[in-house]
Design a protein around this motif. Structure first.
Motif, PDB file in Angstrom:
ATOM      1  N   HIS A  37     -63.638 -19.421 -45.799  1.00 30.90           N
ATOM      2  CA  HIS A  37     -62.957 -18.440 -45.165  1.00 30.90           C
ATOM      3  C   HIS A  37     -63.841 -17.071 -45.400  1.00 30.90           C
ATOM      4  O   HIS A  37     -64.067 -16.801 -46.484  1.00 30.90           O
ATOM      5  CB  HIS A  37     -61.538 -17.952 -45.954  1.00 30.90           C
ATOM      6  CG  HIS A  37     -60.635 -16.989 -45.022  1.00 30.90           C
ATOM      7  ND1 HIS A  37     -60.277 -17.563 -43.913  1.00 30.90           N
ATOM      8  CD2 HIS A  37     -60.515 -15.905 -45.303  1.00 30.90           C
ATOM      9  CE1 HIS A  37     -59.513 -16.496 -43.296  1.00 30.90           C
ATOM     10  NE2 HIS A  37     -59.666 -15.293 -44.335  1.00 30.90           N
ATOM     11  N   ASP A  39     -64.191 -13.285 -44.229  1.00 26.61           N
ATOM     12  CA  ASP A  39     -63.671 -12.187 -43.959  1.00 26.61           C
ATOM     13  C   ASP A  39     -64.677 -11.078 -43.306  1.00 26.61           C
ATOM     14  O   ASP A  39     -65.294 -10.409 -44.295  1.00 26.61           O
ATOM     15  CB  ASP A  39     -62.761 -11.559 -45.113  1.00 26.61           C
ATOM     16  CG  ASP A  39     -61.498 -12.371 -45.411  1.00 26.61           C
ATOM     17  OD1 ASP A  39     -60.820 -12.592 -44.365  1.00 26.61           O
ATOM     18  OD2 ASP A  39     -61.552 -12.704 -46.318  1.00 26.61           O
ATOM     19  N   HIS A  70     -62.924 -15.118 -39.859  1.00 29.64           N
ATOM     20  CA  HIS A  70     -61.843 -14.332 -39.626  1.00 29.64           C
ATOM     21  C   HIS A  70     -62.289 -12.893 -39.345  1.00 29.64           C
ATOM     22  O   HIS A  70     -62.569 -12.245 -40.155  1.00 29.64           O
ATOM     23  CB  HIS A  70     -60.784 -14.118 -41.101  1.00 29.64           C
ATOM     24  CG  HIS A  70     -59.728 -13.511 -40.759  1.00 29.64           C
ATOM     25  ND1 HIS A  70     -58.884 -12.994 -42.127  1.00 29.64           N
ATOM     26  CD2 HIS A  70     -59.077 -12.518 -39.653  1.00 29.64           C
ATOM     27  CE1 HIS A  70     -58.000 -12.177 -41.800  1.00 29.64           C
ATOM     28  NE2 HIS A  70     -58.050 -11.782 -40.407  1.00 29.64           N
ATOM     29  N   ASP A 180     -52.834 -16.084 -45.206  1.00 29.50           N
ATOM     30  CA  ASP A 180     -53.902 -15.460 -45.783  1.00 29.50           C
ATOM     31  C   ASP A 180     -53.431 -14.305 -46.538  1.00 29.50           C
ATOM     32  O   ASP A 180     -52.886 -13.317 -45.938  1.00 29.50           O
ATOM     33  CB  ASP A 180     -54.883 -15.252 -44.758  1.00 29.50           C
ATOM     34  CG  ASP A 180     -56.168 -14.303 -45.332  1.00 29.50           C
ATOM     35  OD1 ASP A 180     -56.306 -14.222 -46.551  1.00 29.50           O
ATOM     36  OD2 ASP A 180     -56.834 -14.031 -44.373  1.00 29.50           O
TER      37      ASP A 180
END
Ligand code: DX5
Ligand code: ZN
Length: 220
Positions: A37, A39, A70, A180
């Motif tokens: 993931h 960010d 993301h 999240d």
């Protein structure tokens, strides 16, 4: 939940040591993570700045795991193609950043051959994205206000997960449901019970004494 919605763990590299990012990502792969993931924060949409396209490009060379990007940035549509080219496997964009352009942005992501997802902040109701959910490969429900790792889980997210899961089931499509923010070993059970199948965990994974054990425990 059908069997296509198996539990996947997506550690957030926001909590990694940025000076050793390659090793950190490889350690996630070796210890059983399913996605990485990533960010991306621009200091405008959120009150923090992380990394951008170059980091995705470089991480891409270090792992075979899918890169889940993301985007916490304004005007995400401007950068979608470059993130796709850099090696993103899935790009998620915020309703709050795209508003009426959300559908168009999701379609743009799809047109690059990358999976797409819509994200809602803790103060955005599910209704705002209900009509685009069938278009998504993944829906992300934020359980903290985005910007920083290590915040406390906002329990209202559980109701939203249940609501989105219902919409997904009604669509008949294999759409992932991601959570999240503030996920820990103590709350992951109820999060999964509420319908989430892709679990982001930053501090819970990176601050753990044993990464492999923690990843396995989150997944179980
Ligand atoms: C918050 C980020 C999250 C965050 C999660 O803005 O989108 O991915 O890194 O970190 P934890 O799991 O520590 O809440
Ligand atoms: Zn995130």
């Amino acid at each position: 939940m059908n069997n296509q919605t198996k539990i996947k763990i997506a550690p957030s590299i926001l909590s990694a040591d940025f000076s050793r990012m390659g090793e950190e990502v490889q350690s996630l792969e070796q210890n059983g993570a399913d996605l990485v993931h990533c960010d991306v924060m621009d200091g405008v949409f959120v009150n923090n700045i992380t990394f951008g396209i170059k980091m995705i490009q470089d991480i891409r060379k270090c792992t075979k795991l899918p890169l889940d990007c993301h985007l916490m940035i304004v005007n995400p549509e401007k950068y979608v193609e470059r993130f796709a080219k850099a090696g993103a496997d899935i790009i998620t964009v915020h309703y709050e950043a795209s508003k009426e352009n959300l559908r168009e942005t999701l379609e743009l992501i799809k047109s690059t051959g990358v999976k797409c997802g819509a994200v809602i902040n803790p103060d955005t109701p599910v209704e705002k994205i209900a009509d685009v959910i069938p278009l998504c490969d993944m829906v992300l429900v934020m359980s903290v206000f985005p910007g920083f790792g290590g915040q406390k889980f906002i329990p209202d997210a559980l109701g939203k997960l249940r609501q989105v899961r219902k919409i997904i089931e009604a669509s008949g499509k294999a759409i992932d449901l991601q959570i999240d923010g503030g996920v820990t070993l103590d709350n992951v059970e109820e999060i999964k019970a509420a319908g989430a199948n892709v679990i982001v965990a930053g501090s819970a994974v990176f601050n753990a004494p044993d990464r492999a054990k923690t990843l396995a425990a989150l997944k179980k």
